[in-house]
Scaffold this active site. Structure first.
Site, PDB file in Angstrom:
ATOM      1  N   ALA A 110      25.524 -36.274 -65.387  1.00 28.12           N
ATOM      2  CA  ALA A 110      25.082 -35.074 -64.685  1.00 28.12           C
ATOM      3  C   ALA A 110      25.365 -33.905 -65.617  1.00 28.12           C
ATOM      4  O   ALA A 110      26.391 -33.886 -66.292  1.00 28.12           O
ATOM      5  CB  ALA A 110      25.854 -34.917 -63.387  1.00 28.12           C
ATOM      6  N   SER A 206      30.839 -35.295 -70.738  1.00 23.33           N
ATOM      7  CA  SER A 206      30.954 -36.730 -71.050  1.00 23.33           C
ATOM      8  C   SER A 206      29.997 -37.112 -72.175  1.00 23.33           C
ATOM      9  O   SER A 206      29.551 -36.279 -72.948  1.00 23.33           O
ATOM     10  CB  SER A 206      30.621 -37.546 -69.796  1.00 23.33           C
ATOM     11  OG  SER A 206      29.252 -37.406 -69.457  1.00 23.33           O
ATOM     12  N   HIS A 241      32.052 -29.278 -58.416  1.00 21.92           N
ATOM     13  CA  HIS A 241      31.884 -30.736 -58.463  1.00 21.92           C
ATOM     14  C   HIS A 241      31.159 -31.221 -57.198  1.00 21.92           C
ATOM     15  O   HIS A 241      30.341 -32.142 -57.263  1.00 21.92           O
ATOM     16  CB  HIS A 241      33.249 -31.412 -58.620  1.00 21.92           C
ATOM     17  CG  HIS A 241      33.160 -32.906 -58.802  1.00 21.92           C
ATOM     18  ND1 HIS A 241      32.405 -33.488 -59.807  1.00 21.92           N
ATOM     19  CD2 HIS A 241      33.696 -33.932 -58.102  1.00 21.92           C
ATOM     20  CE1 HIS A 241      32.492 -34.813 -59.708  1.00 21.92           C
ATOM     21  NE2 HIS A 241      33.272 -35.112 -58.681  1.00 21.92           N
TER      22      HIS A 241
HETATM   23  N1  HPA Z   1      28.812 -27.964 -66.887  1.00 19.13           N
HETATM   24  C1  HPA Z   1      29.502 -29.055 -67.277  1.00 19.13           C
HETATM   25  N2  HPA Z   1      29.354 -30.239 -66.716  1.00 19.13           N
HETATM   26  C2  HPA Z   1      28.461 -30.345 -65.719  1.00 19.13           C
HETATM   27  C3  HPA Z   1      27.709 -29.251 -65.279  1.00 19.13           C
HETATM   28  C4  HPA Z   1      27.901 -27.990 -65.898  1.00 19.13           C
HETATM   29  O1  HPA Z   1      27.270 -26.965 -65.565  1.00 19.13           O
HETATM   30  N3  HPA Z   1      26.914 -29.701 -64.263  1.00 19.13           N
HETATM   31  C5  HPA Z   1      27.180 -31.018 -64.112  1.00 19.13           C
HETATM   32  N4  HPA Z   1      28.116 -31.420 -65.006  1.00 19.13           N
END
Ligand code: HPA
Length: 267
Positions: A110, A206, A241
């Site tokens: 994500a 990640s 999150h």
């Molecule tokens: N930043 C870092 N990690 C993420 C983000 C983000 O905006 N969205 C989902 N994972």
């Protein structure tokens, strides 16, 4: 018993020794695909030395079996650098993947988008990445194998296959550069502006260490982001999150169709 060879044997004793062709790592909110593989699911907790994928929204199992006629190993969740401070936390699982016979890895994640034309719910194929964290999972590796070339780390052939699958499925799959930010705090708007100048199109916490490890182990690699939000400062939505987990399923359905189609067309 935490060495890769004995873990590989343990897994093969449960799932069969037939080599897997491809490994998949599923990111936050993307675990559903693992549940659809017909095969053997092994809890990470039953695999000594496997990291606990302790982030909510992950599916902490290794599933080995058939997906669209291809034998795959699916990591339903990953461990992140920010959970332990160890950038090599995915080394053992990837060594096991290599031991199981895989030739390639597709990592998913994500991510936040830095590009106005790539929106929440979209999927993005990584053309390349920026290791903005400066960390590296190969620090401490004593052999000369540590000097891994990272040109074409995101394998052109795998990317061509994924783009063809996307086109056949009518899914827009823009390519872009992913910047690895250590997390777990999200970025500041100034950090996002900085990495935009450096050439990033998406940001996440990640994948980059896994791509480095995959190349180290001789696996071809590719990665796909599902965009859950616009990066910090680029929209009024609150980044969290919870929001990531809520938005991931939007892109997850596309991701699943894309990967299934690519596997069906694999020769
Ligand atoms: N930043 C870092 N990690 C993420 C983000 C983000 O905006 N969205 C989902 N994972």
């Amino acid at each position: 018993m935490t060495d890769a060879a004995s873990l590989t044997r343990l897994i093969q004793s449960r799932a069969g020794a037939e080599p897997v062709k491809l490994g998949l790592i599923l990111g936050s909110g993307l675990g559903h695909l693992a549940e659809t593989v017909s095969g053997v699911a092994i809890d990470y907790a039953d695999l000594p030395g496997f990291p606990h994928a302790g982030v909510s929204g992950h599916y902490p199992k290794l599933v080995i079996g058939d997906l669209e006629g291809v034998r795959v190993a699916v990591f339903g969740g990953r461990a992140h650098y920010y959970e332990s401070g160890d950038p090599a936390v995915m080394r053992l699982p990837l060594e096991v993947l290599s031991g199981l016979g895989a030739e390639a890895l597709i990592a998913t994640n994500a991510a936040g988008s830095l590009r106005p034309d790539i929106r929440p719910g979209d999927v993005m194929l990584l053309s390349d990445h920026i290791n903005f964290s400066g960390l590296n999972p190969l620090i401490g590796e004593p052999t000369d194998r540590r000097f891994v070339p990272m040109t074409d780390a995101h394998d052109p052939r795998l990317r061509t296959r994924l783009k063809a699958a996307a086109e056949a499925e009518g899914i827009a799959l823009p390519e872009g550069v992913y910047a690895w930010y250590s997390g777990p705090s999200f970025e500041t708007p100034a950090e996002i502006r900085a990495i935009r100048i450096l050439g990033a199109d998406a940001v996440g916490m990640s994948t980059v260490p896994e791509i480095i490890l995959a190349r180290f182990l001789g696996l071809n690699a590719a990665a796909i982001s599902t965009i859950t939000n616009m990066a910090a400062g680029l929209s009024d939505e609150k980044i969290s999150h919870e929001h990531t987990k809520a938005m991931a399923p939007l892109g997850a359905a596309k991701l699943e169709r894309l990967i299934r189609k690519m596997l069906r067309d694999l020769d």
